[in-house]
Design an enzyme around this catalytic site. Sequence first.
Site, mmCIF file in Angstrom:
data_model
loop_
_atom_site.group_PDB
_atom_site.id
_atom_site.type_symbol
_atom_site.label_atom_id
_atom_site.label_comp_id
_atom_site.label_asym_id
_atom_site.label_seq_id
_atom_site.Cartn_x
_atom_site.Cartn_y
_atom_site.Cartn_z
ATOM 1 N N ASP A 1 14.162 49.524 50.415
ATOM 2 C CA ASP A 1 13.917 50.736 49.400
ATOM 3 C C ASP A 1 14.750 52.061 49.636
ATOM 4 O O ASP A 1 16.054 51.748 49.603
ATOM 5 C CB ASP A 1 12.487 51.042 50.194
ATOM 6 C CG ASP A 1 11.423 51.611 48.985
ATOM 7 O OD1 ASP A 1 11.523 52.896 48.307
ATOM 8 O OD2 ASP A 1 10.600 50.891 48.677
ATOM 9 N N HIS B 1 10.039 57.594 48.787
ATOM 10 C CA HIS B 1 9.315 56.342 48.324
ATOM 11 C C HIS B 1 9.475 55.379 49.495
ATOM 12 O O HIS B 1 8.459 54.570 49.795
ATOM 13 C CB HIS B 1 10.166 55.730 47.202
ATOM 14 C CG HIS B 1 9.279 54.721 46.469
ATOM 15 N ND1 HIS B 1 9.666 53.315 46.922
ATOM 16 C CD2 HIS B 1 8.467 54.576 45.380
ATOM 17 C CE1 HIS B 1 9.002 52.372 46.141
ATOM 18 N NE2 HIS B 1 8.241 53.093 45.298
ATOM 19 N N SER C 1 4.183 49.357 43.717
ATOM 20 C CA SER C 1 4.991 49.898 45.117
ATOM 21 C C SER C 1 4.131 49.830 46.323
ATOM 22 O O SER C 1 4.643 49.611 47.378
ATOM 23 C CB SER C 1 5.757 50.778 44.819
ATOM 24 O OG SER C 1 6.957 50.643 44.000
#
Length: 349
Positions: free
Chosen positions: A33, A83, A322
């Site tokens: 990520d 994220h 996600s």
Amino acid sequence: EQEQTRATTADVGAPAAWAQGLTGRGIRIAVLDTGLDPSHQDLDDLDFRRWSTPLNPPKLVDARNFVGGGCQPLAGATDGHGHGTHVAGIATGTGEGTPLSSDDGRYVGIAPDAELAVGKVLSDAGVGLNSDLIAALEWAAMPAGSSACAIGAQVVNLSLGSDSRPTRLNTGADVDLVSLTLNRLAVRYGTLFVAAAGNSGPFLGSVLEAPGAAAQALSVAASAKDWDVNHDDTLSGDTCAGYQHPPSPANDCSAGIGTQRSSVSAFSSRGPSSDVWLRPDLSAPGYNIVSTQAATGGALAQNDVNAGTRLDPLYATATGTSMAAPAAAGSAALVLQGYRDRHGSSPSG
């Protein structure tokens, strides 16, 4: 008890697994990520309940930077987006939180005892190259010690997507290099690759991204948590996600609990990914998910407008497939630990 009822952990049945001693211990999850904030209390080695004893291995077993090529050690505050830290907390966060006892375990991840490996494949702007992702896939799957760049994770989380047009993807042949590499690694090493289906719904045939459409990937769609559908006191502080509830002055659940069942969110991509592969494989909570917030993760924090977390420096709310993928990845770690405990080895074939 109430906090767990309102969390992702309740939807996937994690508390019942924890009661049997299944917390992900001995399972390694790799998260590819935007990186990780290793100083976050839920992701470091200082949780007195789990990781502080000398005989325990470190929670974060390896962190590498693949952005721009190579396989360099990832050190320091390395998630300028946020994220990756949010995703890692959903799968493996210990829920340590603040020193307050009331905060302990409030936002715990699915597999809090799982080991964590982090591969930075996206820049702080959230973009990257397929070549970097392919190198990270190999690092994650290849047995630790087999090369200078190998970590041997049993579960790999991919909350990302590479644009590939239908003429290259969704042909039933997986001829794009990301999908082809993932498929071969999964078969060779028995690695479970868990991939977000994408946020291009609600149209059928909208699973158009690699690796979520790859034949050997476990493709995950997003849904609202059961509690959030029919209750107003959600973990994120937002109003209920359902419409099937008693009439009230506002579009919320303040007049009483509703009766709507959870379903795949409208934004979640839908299959099939070709005439052969049905997608997604399953759905997991991915709507208004509270998880770890990176101290340096400006992009994710700026998008957090939810009443319950927008002023909280440790946690943020985010929505998307996600967030659903790491819920499935953490759940897979619990299942794998249970299999090992029962049979004394990992499954083969």
